[in-house]
Design a protein around this motif. Structure first.
Motif, PDB file in Angstrom:
ATOM      1  N   ASP A  77     -57.873  42.151-116.312  1.00 39.38           N
ATOM      2  CA  ASP A  77     -59.281  42.386-115.961  1.00 39.38           C
ATOM      3  C   ASP A  77     -59.317  43.666-115.157  1.00 39.38           C
ATOM      4  O   ASP A  77     -58.568  43.803-114.181  1.00 39.38           O
ATOM      5  N   ARG A  85     -54.208  40.964-121.433  1.00 37.42           N
ATOM      6  CA  ARG A  85     -55.181  42.052-121.454  1.00 37.42           C
ATOM      7  C   ARG A  85     -55.436  42.523-120.032  1.00 37.42           C
ATOM      8  O   ARG A  85     -55.458  43.698-119.743  1.00 37.42           O
ATOM      9  N   HIS A 119     -45.291  40.349-115.575  1.00 42.40           N
ATOM     10  CA  HIS A 119     -46.521  40.331-116.358  1.00 42.40           C
ATOM     11  C   HIS A 119     -46.816  41.791-116.668  1.00 42.40           C
ATOM     12  O   HIS A 119     -46.534  42.679-115.868  1.00 42.40           O
ATOM     13  N   TYR A 129     -56.280  29.378-122.905  1.00 40.86           N
ATOM     14  CA  TYR A 129     -57.382  28.859-122.086  1.00 40.86           C
ATOM     15  C   TYR A 129     -57.873  27.502-122.601  1.00 40.86           C
ATOM     16  O   TYR A 129     -58.734  27.446-123.492  1.00 40.86           O
ATOM     17  N   ALA A 165     -55.048  41.620-125.666  1.00 36.80           N
ATOM     18  CA  ALA A 165     -53.650  41.198-125.506  1.00 36.80           C
ATOM     19  C   ALA A 165     -52.914  41.172-126.846  1.00 36.80           C
ATOM     20  O   ALA A 165     -51.732  41.493-126.923  1.00 36.80           O
ATOM     21  N   TYR A 223     -49.261  41.332-112.443  1.00 37.86           N
ATOM     22  CA  TYR A 223     -49.438  42.788-112.527  1.00 37.86           C
ATOM     23  C   TYR A 223     -50.931  43.072-112.431  1.00 37.86           C
ATOM     24  O   TYR A 223     -51.723  42.402-113.102  1.00 37.86           O
ATOM     25  N   ASN A 262     -58.301  33.620-131.286  1.00 39.27           N
ATOM     26  CA  ASN A 262     -57.649  34.726-130.568  1.00 39.27           C
ATOM     27  C   ASN A 262     -56.229  34.336-130.161  1.00 39.27           C
ATOM     28  O   ASN A 262     -55.293  35.132-130.282  1.00 39.27           O
ATOM     29  N   LYS A 310     -52.634  35.913-131.326  1.00 39.14           N
ATOM     30  CA  LYS A 310     -51.594  36.407-130.421  1.00 39.14           C
ATOM     31  C   LYS A 310     -50.229  35.847-130.827  1.00 39.14           C
ATOM     32  O   LYS A 310     -49.231  36.557-130.831  1.00 39.14           O
ATOM     33  N   HIS A 313     -61.768  31.000-122.370  1.00 39.16           N
ATOM     34  CA  HIS A 313     -61.846  32.215-121.551  1.00 39.16           C
ATOM     35  C   HIS A 313     -63.318  32.506-121.248  1.00 39.16           C
ATOM     36  O   HIS A 313     -64.164  32.392-122.151  1.00 39.16           O
ATOM     37  N   ASP A 338     -62.079  31.712-129.424  1.00 35.03           N
ATOM     38  CA  ASP A 338     -61.029  31.832-128.409  1.00 35.03           C
ATOM     39  C   ASP A 338     -59.718  31.238-128.930  1.00 35.03           C
ATOM     40  O   ASP A 338     -58.633  31.791-128.685  1.00 35.03           O
TER      41      ASP A 338
HETATM   42  P1  FAD Z   1     -57.207  38.506-124.543  1.00 33.25           P
HETATM   43  O1  FAD Z   1     -56.344  37.507-125.240  1.00 33.25           O
HETATM   44  O2  FAD Z   1     -57.228  39.891-125.080  1.00 33.25           O
HETATM   45  O3  FAD Z   1     -58.686  37.897-124.557  1.00 33.25           O
HETATM   46  C1  FAD Z   1     -59.683  38.411-123.698  1.00 33.25           C
HETATM   47  C2  FAD Z   1     -61.062  38.004-124.200  1.00 33.25           C
HETATM   48  O4  FAD Z   1     -61.407  38.777-125.328  1.00 33.25           O
HETATM   49  C3  FAD Z   1     -61.176  36.550-124.648  1.00 33.25           C
HETATM   50  O5  FAD Z   1     -62.472  36.094-124.310  1.00 33.25           O
HETATM   51  C4  FAD Z   1     -61.013  36.624-126.161  1.00 33.25           C
HETATM   52  O6  FAD Z   1     -61.596  35.501-126.810  1.00 33.25           O
HETATM   53  C5  FAD Z   1     -61.742  37.942-126.433  1.00 33.25           C
HETATM   54  N1  FAD Z   1     -61.258  38.675-127.604  1.00 33.25           N
HETATM   55  C6  FAD Z   1     -60.000  38.837-128.045  1.00 33.25           C
HETATM   56  N2  FAD Z   1     -59.962  39.639-129.129  1.00 33.25           N
HETATM   57  C7  FAD Z   1     -61.240  40.010-129.378  1.00 33.25           C
HETATM   58  C8  FAD Z   1     -61.854  40.868-130.322  1.00 33.25           C
HETATM   59  N3  FAD Z   1     -61.142  41.498-131.269  1.00 33.25           N
HETATM   60  N4  FAD Z   1     -63.208  41.033-130.244  1.00 33.25           N
HETATM   61  C9  FAD Z   1     -63.942  40.427-129.299  1.00 33.25           C
HETATM   62  N5  FAD Z   1     -63.405  39.600-128.355  1.00 33.25           N
HETATM   63  C10 FAD Z   1     -62.078  39.411-128.394  1.00 33.25           C
HETATM   64  N6  FAD Z   1     -54.535  39.126-115.112  1.00 33.25           N
HETATM   65  C11 FAD Z   1     -54.002  40.223-114.556  1.00 33.25           C
HETATM   66  O7  FAD Z   1     -54.723  41.224-114.362  1.00 33.25           O
HETATM   67  N7  FAD Z   1     -52.685  40.276-114.192  1.00 33.25           N
HETATM   68  C12 FAD Z   1     -51.847  39.244-114.415  1.00 33.25           C
HETATM   69  O8  FAD Z   1     -50.651  39.322-114.088  1.00 33.25           O
HETATM   70  C13 FAD Z   1     -52.374  38.056-115.019  1.00 33.25           C
HETATM   71  N8  FAD Z   1     -51.586  36.995-115.288  1.00 33.25           N
HETATM   72  C14 FAD Z   1     -52.098  35.919-115.964  1.00 33.25           C
HETATM   73  C15 FAD Z   1     -51.243  34.873-116.327  1.00 33.25           C
HETATM   74  C16 FAD Z   1     -51.725  33.778-117.027  1.00 33.25           C
HETATM   75  C17 FAD Z   1     -50.772  32.676-117.431  1.00 33.25           C
HETATM   76  C18 FAD Z   1     -53.113  33.691-117.344  1.00 33.25           C
HETATM   77  C19 FAD Z   1     -53.652  32.490-118.070  1.00 33.25           C
HETATM   78  C20 FAD Z   1     -53.963  34.717-116.988  1.00 33.25           C
HETATM   79  C21 FAD Z   1     -53.467  35.844-116.316  1.00 33.25           C
HETATM   80  N9  FAD Z   1     -54.287  36.931-115.972  1.00 33.25           N
HETATM   81  C22 FAD Z   1     -53.759  38.032-115.368  1.00 33.25           C
HETATM   82  C23 FAD Z   1     -55.720  36.899-116.270  1.00 33.25           C
HETATM   83  C24 FAD Z   1     -56.063  37.563-117.624  1.00 33.25           C
HETATM   84  O9  FAD Z   1     -55.676  38.918-117.603  1.00 33.25           O
HETATM   85  C25 FAD Z   1     -57.569  37.437-117.816  1.00 33.25           C
HETATM   86  O10 FAD Z   1     -57.897  36.102-118.089  1.00 33.25           O
HETATM   87  C26 FAD Z   1     -58.171  38.383-118.845  1.00 33.25           C
HETATM   88  O11 FAD Z   1     -59.591  38.339-118.704  1.00 33.25           O
HETATM   89  C27 FAD Z   1     -57.853  38.038-120.290  1.00 33.25           C
HETATM   90  O12 FAD Z   1     -56.559  38.292-120.599  1.00 33.25           O
HETATM   91  P2  FAD Z   1     -55.945  37.785-121.998  1.00 33.25           P
HETATM   92  O13 FAD Z   1     -54.576  38.298-122.071  1.00 33.25           O
HETATM   93  O14 FAD Z   1     -56.173  36.354-122.174  1.00 33.25           O
HETATM   94  O15 FAD Z   1     -56.890  38.611-123.006  1.00 33.25           O
END
Ligand code: FAD
Length: 282
Positions: free
Chosen positions: A102, A100, A70, A138, A116, A42, A154, A158, A142, A151
């Motif tokens: 990008d 979350r 997703h 990760y 997320a 997504y 985090n 989740k 990440h 990380d």
């Molecule tokens: P989060 O878990 O929210 O983490 C993001 C960052 O924020 C991390 O560095 C974490 O350490 C940090 N963080 C978390 N909470 C806090 C806080 N309270 N304060 C400060 N920092 C914090 N992207 C898409 O756009 N579409 C997709 O469909 C997609 N599919 C994916 C599928 C998989 C299996 C994977 C591994 C990645 C995918 N991604 C996708 C990429 C993902 O969206 C990116 O890696 C994004 O940058 C982080 O998403 P996350 O859900 O891990 O975020």
């Protein structure tokens, strides 16, 4: 006797009609291997909302295999996310990958659910236990994380917010996966119950693999980088070498009782099918 891990495939929503048609063929070919589910990515901020929904609809009506959209939260508001959840419920979807995301360049504003973990909590609040929720993990950290420790915390948060499992970013170093799994256990996560699924990237195109790895912070070992560079345009050698590297990685993970392998299929049948067959997963 070691148990065979589950396996699944990830698709991205194609941009063209030709891509859509070819995805249906790939789906049928990979579905014949009886994977546990297919997931569909997504675009954060809703950039592929219609295309993702279209593909989910199409694949969901095509077989009994579970389809997992997703869903991302950055840049979206709660009303938009709640609408998407109810669309998916109406389609009979039972599994989601919650991220979350990008933000596409130029788009600003984190939205009402900045991380997320907030999205997982929101989905549980809205839908109780209806969805099986997977999140991202990760093994090599990440790229925006302040430290490895934060990380991992985090990821723990989740799981605690309601995630059933996590799928890793791709990696080529099995130790990074095993290390993360051990860290989760130390933090009180029972990975038998809340598994860490290994995300596996088949090697198809050397340059796109390098670009992708650089953008998501995944490490390509020097011996892999150098050999891929040496092969240049020799696709046959890249294919053979890439197959060996990924096969050995999966073999090692299986020896370490990985619960499941999630293949980033790149919408291609091969080498995904070849790997599943060689690993005797089907
Ligand atoms: P989060 O878990 O929210 O983490 C993001 C960052 O924020 C991390 O560095 C974490 O350490 C940090 N963080 C978390 N909470 C806090 C806080 N309270 N304060 C400060 N920092 C914090 N992207 C898409 O756009 N579409 C997709 O469909 C997609 N599919 C994916 C599928 C998989 C299996 C994977 C591994 C990645 C995918 N991604 C996708 C990429 C993902 O969206 C990116 O890696 C994004 O940058 C982080 O998403 P996350 O859900 O891990 O975020």
């Amino acid at each position: 006797m070691t148990t065979k891990p589950d396996f699944s495939f990830e698709f991205y929503p194609p941009k063209t009609d030709a891509g859509r048609e070819s995805l249906l063929t790939t789906f049928d070919e990979l579905n014949a291997l009886a994977p546990k589910y297919f997931s569909v990515t997504y675009g954060a901020g809703g950039s592929t909302r219609e295309r993702t929904l279209d593909i989910i609809n199409l694949l969901n009506g095509r077989s009994q295999t579970q389809i997992a959209p997703h869903i991302s939260c950055i840049g979206d508001d709660k009303v938009q996310i709640a609408e998407l959840l109810s669309d998916y419920k109406a389609l009979g979807i039972k599994r989601l990958v919650a991220l979350r995301g990008d933000l596409p360049s130029g788009q600003v504003g984190m939205g009402e659910l900045p991380f997320a973990r907030d999205l997982v909590a929101f989905i549980r609040e809205q839908s109780g236990d209806h969805f099986y929720i997977e999140v991202a993990a990760y093994p090599e950290m990440h790229p925006q994380a302040r430290s490895f420790k934060e990380d991992v915390q985090n990821l723990v948060n989740k799981y605690k917010a309601g995630a059933d499992a996590a799928i890793t970013q791709f990696f080529f170093n099995a130790d990074s996966y095993l290390y993360l799994r051990d860290e989760l256990e130390k933090q009180g996560i029972d990975t038998q119950k809340q598994p860490l699924i290994a995300g596996i990237m088949p090697i198809i195109h050397a340059t796109s693999l390098m670009r992708f790895a650089d953008s998501c912070g995944a490490d390509i070992p020097r011996y892999v980088r150098k050999q891929l560079a040496d092969y240049g345009d020799d696709r046959k050698s890249i294919h053979q070498f890439g197959f060996d590297v990924v096969y050995k990685l999966c073999e090692r993970l299986m020896a370490e009782s990985v619960p499941a392998l999630h293949f980033y299929s790149m919408n291609k049948t091969e080498p995904n099918r070849e790997l599943v067959k060689a690993l005797d997963l089907a």
